[in-house]
Write a protein that holds these residues in place. Structure first.
Motif, short mmCIF file in Angstrom:
data_model
loop_
_atom_site.label_atom_id
_atom_site.label_comp_id
_atom_site.label_asym_id
_atom_site.label_seq_id
_atom_site.Cartn_x
_atom_site.Cartn_y
_atom_site.Cartn_z
N TYR A 81 -8.72 0.44 14.28
CA TYR A 81 -9.46 -0.58 13.57
C TYR A 81 -8.50 -1.57 12.91
CZ TYR A 81 -13.28 2.85 13.75
OH TYR A 81 -14.23 3.74 14.16
N CYS A 82 -8.85 -2.83 12.95
CA CYS A 82 -8.13 -3.79 12.12
C CYS A 82 -9.00 -4.12 10.91
CB CYS A 82 -7.75 -5.05 12.89
SG CYS A 82 -9.10 -6.13 13.35
N ALA A 83 -8.34 -4.53 9.85
CA ALA A 83 -9.03 -4.80 8.60
C ALA A 83 -8.33 -5.93 7.87
CB ALA A 83 -9.04 -3.55 7.73
N ALA A 84 -9.09 -6.70 7.13
CA ALA A 84 -8.56 -7.81 6.34
C ALA A 84 -8.82 -7.56 4.86
CB ALA A 84 -9.22 -9.12 6.77
N GLY A 85 -7.84 -7.89 4.04
CA GLY A 85 -8.03 -7.68 2.61
C GLY A 85 -6.78 -7.89 1.81
N ARG A 86 -6.61 -7.04 0.78
CA ARG A 86 -5.43 -7.12 -0.08
C ARG A 86 -4.30 -6.31 0.52
NH1 ARG A 86 -5.99 -4.16 -4.11
NH2 ARG A 86 -7.95 -3.13 -3.65
N TRP A 87 -3.11 -6.54 0.05
CA TRP A 87 -1.95 -5.78 0.47
C TRP A 87 -2.12 -4.33 0.02
CZ3 TRP A 87 2.07 -6.21 3.53
CH2 TRP A 87 3.18 -5.40 3.34
N GLY A 88 -1.99 -3.41 0.95
CA GLY A 88 -2.10 -2.01 0.58
C GLY A 88 -2.13 -1.12 1.80
N MET A 89 -2.21 0.19 1.53
CA MET A 89 -2.18 1.18 2.60
C MET A 89 -3.40 2.08 2.57
SD MET A 89 1.82 2.15 2.03
CE MET A 89 1.80 3.56 3.11
N VAL A 90 -4.38 1.72 1.77
CA VAL A 90 -5.59 2.51 1.66
C VAL A 90 -6.79 1.69 2.09
CG1 VAL A 90 -4.68 4.00 -0.15
CG2 VAL A 90 -5.85 1.88 -0.77
N GLU A 91 -7.83 2.38 2.54
CA GLU A 91 -9.01 1.68 3.05
C GLU A 91 -9.65 0.77 2.01
OE1 GLU A 91 -10.50 5.47 5.65
OE2 GLU A 91 -11.89 3.79 5.44
N SER A 92 -9.61 1.19 0.77
CA SER A 92 -10.27 0.42 -0.29
C SER A 92 -9.62 -0.94 -0.53
CB SER A 92 -10.28 1.23 -1.58
OG SER A 92 -8.96 1.55 -1.99
N ALA A 93 -8.43 -1.17 -0.02
CA ALA A 93 -7.78 -2.47 -0.18
C ALA A 93 -8.36 -3.52 0.77
CB ALA A 93 -6.28 -2.34 0.06
N PHE A 94 -9.13 -3.06 1.73
CA PHE A 94 -9.60 -3.96 2.80
C PHE A 94 -11.12 -4.06 2.78
CE2 PHE A 94 -5.52 -4.51 4.72
CZ PHE A 94 -4.83 -3.37 4.34
N GLY A 95 -11.61 -5.29 2.72
CA GLY A 95 -13.04 -5.49 2.62
C GLY A 95 -13.73 -5.84 3.93
N TYR A 96 -12.94 -6.17 4.92
CA TYR A 96 -13.51 -6.58 6.20
C TYR A 96 -12.91 -5.72 7.30
CZ TYR A 96 -14.74 -10.65 3.44
OH TYR A 96 -15.23 -11.48 2.46
N TRP A 97 -13.78 -5.24 8.20
CA TRP A 97 -13.36 -4.33 9.24
C TRP A 97 -13.91 -4.75 10.60
CZ3 TRP A 97 -10.27 0.01 8.42
CH2 TRP A 97 -9.99 0.29 7.08
N GLY A 98 -13.11 -4.50 11.63
CA GLY A 98 -13.61 -4.67 12.98
C GLY A 98 -14.37 -3.45 13.42
N GLN A 99 -14.86 -3.50 14.66
CA GLN A 99 -15.69 -2.43 15.18
C GLN A 99 -14.86 -1.31 15.81
OE1 GLN A 99 -14.97 -5.10 16.87
NE2 GLN A 99 -14.39 -4.25 18.86
N GLY A 100 -13.58 -1.58 16.02
CA GLY A 100 -12.70 -0.57 16.58
C GLY A 100 -12.53 -0.68 18.08
N THR A 101 -11.39 -0.22 18.56
CA THR A 101 -11.12 -0.16 19.99
C THR A 101 -10.47 1.17 20.31
OG1 THR A 101 -10.10 -1.35 21.86
CG2 THR A 101 -8.85 -1.30 19.81
N GLN A 102 -10.91 1.79 21.39
CA GLN A 102 -10.45 3.13 21.73
C GLN A 102 -9.10 3.07 22.45
OE1 GLN A 102 -11.99 6.36 21.26
NE2 GLN A 102 -9.97 7.03 21.97
N VAL A 103 -8.19 3.89 21.99
CA VAL A 103 -6.92 4.09 22.68
C VAL A 103 -6.83 5.56 23.06
CG1 VAL A 103 -4.41 4.13 22.43
CG2 VAL A 103 -5.74 2.22 21.50
N THR A 104 -6.65 5.82 24.34
CA THR A 104 -6.54 7.19 24.82
C THR A 104 -5.21 7.34 25.56
OG1 THR A 104 -8.93 7.35 25.08
CG2 THR A 104 -7.58 8.99 26.23
N VAL A 105 -4.42 8.29 25.10
CA VAL A 105 -3.12 8.55 25.72
C VAL A 105 -3.23 9.87 26.49
CG1 VAL A 105 -0.65 8.83 25.35
CG2 VAL A 105 -1.99 7.38 23.80
N SER A 106 -2.91 9.82 27.76
CA SER A 106 -3.02 11.00 28.62
C SER A 106 -1.64 11.53 29.00
CB SER A 106 -3.80 10.66 29.88
OG SER A 106 -3.09 9.71 30.65
N SER A 107 -1.61 12.79 29.35
CA SER A 107 -0.33 13.42 29.73
C SER A 107 -0.03 13.22 31.20
CB SER A 107 -0.37 14.91 29.41
OG SER A 107 -1.44 15.51 30.09
#
Length: 121
Positions: free
Chosen positions: A95-121
Motif C-alpha cells: 500500500y502507498c499512503a500520503a500524510g505526515r513524515w513518520g513510520m506508523v499508519e496513523s501518520a498517513f491519512g490517505y491510502w491506496g487500495q493496494g497491489t499484490q506482490v507474490t514472490v515464488s521460489s
C-alpha cells in the motif's frame, strides 16, 4: 482530498525485481510525505519505507534496507518503490499512503487500495 492508486505488482521469482508505482490525484503530491506499507496474509500491516515531500529524506524498514528504494517524481505526482533481490517473505499486499513524515499508519491519512506482490521460489 488525495486519491492514490498503486500499480506494478505481480508474480516474480525469488531474487527478481519489481517496481511499484503510486499515482496520486486530487492535490499536489509534494505537500505530503509518502509511505509504503505491506500486509502479508494473517499479519499486521507493516511499514516499508517513507520519503519526504521534497524527496530528500528517506527511511527504510530493516527488512528491506539495501534492497528497496523509494523515490518520487512530484512533476508526475507519482511515487515509486523499486524492489530488488526479492525474497519469499516479501510476499504481501503493498500500500502507498500520503500524510505526515513518520513510520506508523496513523501518520498517513490517505491510502491506496493496494497491489499484490507474490514472490515464488
Amino acid at each position: 482530498q488525495v486519491q492514490l492508486h498503486e500499480s506494478g505488482g505481480g508474480l516474480v521469482q525469488a531474487g527478481g525485481s519489481l517496481r511499484l508505482s503510486c499515482a496520486a490525484s486530487g492535490r499536489i503530491l509534494s505537500m505530503y510525505a509518502m509511505g509504503w506499507f505491506r500486509q502479508a496474509p494473517g499479519k499486521e500491516r507493516d511499514f516499508v519505507a517513507v520519503i519526504s515531500g521534497s524527496g530528500t529524506s528517506t527511511i527504510y524498514a530493516d527488512s528491506v534496507k539495501g534492497r528497496f528504494t523509494v523515490s518520487r517524481d512530484n512533476a508526475k505526482n507519482t511515487v515509486y518503490l523499486q524492489m530488488n533481490s526479492l525474497k519469499l517473505e516479501d510476499t504481501a499486499v503493498y500500500y502507498c499512503a500520503a500524510g505526515r513524515w513518520g513510520m506508523v499508519e496513523s501518520a498517513f491519512g490517505y491510502w491506496g487500495q493496494g497491489t499484490q506482490v507474490t514472490v515464488s521460489s
